[in-house]
Write a protein that holds these residues in place. Structure first.
Motif, PDB file in Angstrom:
ATOM      1  N   ASP A  24     -25.097 -13.541 -36.652  1.00 27.01           N
ATOM      2  CA  ASP A  24     -23.875 -12.741 -36.774  1.00 27.01           C
ATOM      3  C   ASP A  24     -24.213 -11.256 -36.931  1.00 27.01           C
ATOM      4  N   VAL A  25     -25.195 -11.004 -37.797  1.00 28.92           N
ATOM      5  CA  VAL A  25     -25.625  -9.623 -38.024  1.00 28.92           C
ATOM      6  C   VAL A  25     -26.214  -9.035 -36.738  1.00 28.92           C
ATOM      7  N   ALA A  26     -27.074  -9.821 -36.085  1.00 31.46           N
ATOM      8  CA  ALA A  26     -27.690  -9.342 -34.835  1.00 31.46           C
ATOM      9  C   ALA A  26     -26.610  -9.069 -33.791  1.00 31.46           C
ATOM     10  N   GLU A  27     -25.639  -9.971 -33.713  1.00 31.23           N
ATOM     11  CA  GLU A  27     -24.575  -9.799 -32.719  1.00 31.23           C
ATOM     12  C   GLU A  27     -23.800  -8.509 -32.963  1.00 31.23           C
ATOM     13  N   VAL A  72     -27.474 -12.561 -27.504  1.00 30.60           N
ATOM     14  CA  VAL A  72     -28.546 -12.246 -28.460  1.00 30.60           C
ATOM     15  C   VAL A  72     -29.831 -12.989 -28.100  1.00 30.60           C
ATOM     16  N   TYR A  73     -30.875 -12.207 -27.857  1.00 30.75           N
ATOM     17  CA  TYR A  73     -32.176 -12.778 -27.494  1.00 30.75           C
ATOM     18  C   TYR A  73     -33.130 -12.617 -28.664  1.00 30.75           C
ATOM     19  N   SER A  74     -33.854 -13.681 -28.991  1.00 28.76           N
ATOM     20  CA  SER A  74     -34.868 -13.613 -30.044  1.00 28.76           C
ATOM     21  C   SER A  74     -36.152 -13.068 -29.431  1.00 28.76           C
ATOM     22  N   ASN A  75     -36.485 -11.830 -29.799  1.00 20.92           N
ATOM     23  CA  ASN A  75     -37.690 -11.162 -29.292  1.00 20.92           C
ATOM     24  C   ASN A  75     -38.918 -11.802 -29.959  1.00 20.92           C
ATOM     25  N   ARG A  80     -28.182 -16.741 -29.004  1.00 19.07           N
ATOM     26  CA  ARG A  80     -26.722 -16.874 -28.980  1.00 19.07           C
ATOM     27  C   ARG A  80     -26.202 -16.286 -27.678  1.00 19.07           C
ATOM     28  N   SER A  81     -25.236 -16.957 -27.086  1.00 17.18           N
ATOM     29  CA  SER A  81     -24.595 -16.414 -25.899  1.00 17.18           C
ATOM     30  C   SER A  81     -23.095 -16.608 -25.999  1.00 17.18           C
ATOM     31  N   PRO A 126     -22.581 -20.521 -24.109  1.00 12.74           N
ATOM     32  CA  PRO A 126     -23.319 -21.128 -25.224  1.00 12.74           C
ATOM     33  C   PRO A 126     -24.282 -22.235 -24.792  1.00 12.74           C
ATOM     34  N   ASP A 127     -24.091 -22.802 -23.601  1.00 16.13           N
ATOM     35  CA  ASP A 127     -24.988 -23.871 -23.143  1.00 16.13           C
ATOM     36  C   ASP A 127     -26.435 -23.408 -22.996  1.00 16.13           C
ATOM     37  N   VAL A 128     -26.650 -22.106 -22.816  1.00 16.74           N
ATOM     38  CA  VAL A 128     -28.025 -21.632 -22.601  1.00 16.74           C
ATOM     39  C   VAL A 128     -28.746 -21.296 -23.914  1.00 16.74           C
TER      40      VAL A 128
END
Ligand SMILES: O=C(O)CCC(=O)C(=O)O
Ligand SMILES: [Fe+2]
Length: 325
Positions: free
Chosen positions: A114-117, A124-127, A280-281, A285-287
């Protein structure tokens, strides 16, 4: 639902950082990570004991005391055993790392996403530039030949300076959070408010005989820096250009933290050989990745292929820039 309040977002934009006290559920998200690492420490202790490196597995000790004892007795810092990233060079088929389910759950916890978004948007991509850091008390820590604490203070830098230039246009957010309360005694972070408005500063490897990549203090106003104590459950957010460092751990306990990075999906991560994932997308959301085992396998496969082939270099600084003289 974006989680930062208007005030927090404004603070982040104005100063380049914001302290958010309630990002993670201490019992639901952080305690399982602590429990998971107890098992990792068991394996490390068993390995070192079987190799004759330590006199006992010290299984009667609490995590922090046990790590401190084992690092001290072995004269080495074994942080790669716990980290959920790989070293920047010298990856071998048996290079250890830990990408367990509780760690994955922390990276993908709803509060942090939520914060990242609210900073990077709905995709949101996890680097993969992310670490766990366990810093034992400096007074009893193993040191290198020059007397520097191994894995001690993190010198002044911008996170943009530690990734490759392909990520110069990436909107990368750093989320730093402790697994225990941190303060100036045990080595919390210290940030330079407003430094994110400037350019990427010159980073110098091994400047003034100190280990690590660092920005010389004559390039910014070190006097403006302020330490940010963060309690368990809280997080410190900053931009890729915010100048920051850690304080030394002068307490008698470990200092234990995670630093994670998030960015919009599709932008370069700055370490393209390491595996990131869609956390998160909003549009599809499926990805999103929800399976911790897949995440582990991505890191394992990366380790195996790096160990077999040519390994890229990650630093863009060679110390020849004039400010490093
Ligand atoms: O935890 C530390 O000592 C350094 C962390 C850091 O530099 C970061 O989170 O970007
Ligand atoms: Fe950093």
């Amino acid at each position: 639902m974006p989680a930062l309040t208007v005030e927090q977002k404004e603070h982040f934009e104005e100063y380049g950082f914001v302290h958010v006290p309630d990002v993670f559920d201490p019992e639901g998200t952080i305690d399982p990570v602590i429990d998971e690492y107890a098992g990792v420490l068991d394996s490390l202790a068993d390995k070192l004991y079987s190799e004759g490196v330590i006199s006992s597995t010290h299984s009667d000790l609490e995590f922090g005391e046990r790590v401190t004892k084992i690092y001290g007795e072995s004269g080495e810092i074994h942080n790669q055993f716990f980290d959920f990233s790989l070293p920047l060079n010298g990856v071998l088929p048996d290079t250890p790392f830990w990408a367990g389910p509780a760690v994955f759950n922390a990276l993908t916890a709803p509060g942090v996403l939520d914060v990242a978004e609210s900073v990077v948007g709905g995709e949101v991509y996890s680097n993969p530039v992310q670490h766990v850091r366990i810093k034992v008390p400096e007074a009893i820590s193993p040191r290198d030949d020059d007397g520097n604490v191994i894995g001690g203070v993190t010198p002044w830098h911008q996170d943009a300076g530690v990734v490759n230039s392909d990520a110069d246009e990436t909107h990368m957010l750093t989320v730093w959070f402790p697994l225990m309360d941190t303060d100036v005694q045990n080595g919390c972070l210290t940030v330079v408010p407003g430094s994110h408005r400037g350019e990427l500063l010159t980073h110098c490897p091994g400047y003034k005989e100190r280990p690590g990549l660092q920005i010389p203090e004559h390039l910014f106003n070190v006097g403006d820096s302020m330490p940010i104590p963060v309690k368990k459950g809280g997080a410190l957010l900053f931009t890729k250009k915010t100048v920051h460092a850690s304080l030394p751990n002068v307490s008698d306990r470990i200092r234990w933290s995670f630093d994670l990075r998030y960015q919009p999906t599709g932008e370069a991560t700055g370490r393209s050989v390491f595996p990131g994932f869609i956390a998160r997308s909003a549009s599809n959301p499926d990805v999103e990745l929800h399976d911790p085992a897949t995440w582990y396998e991505m890191w394992r496969d990366t380790r195996d292929s790096l160990a077999r082939g040519e390994q890229p270099t990650f630093t863009r600084w060679d110390g020849s820039d004039p400010p490093c003289a």
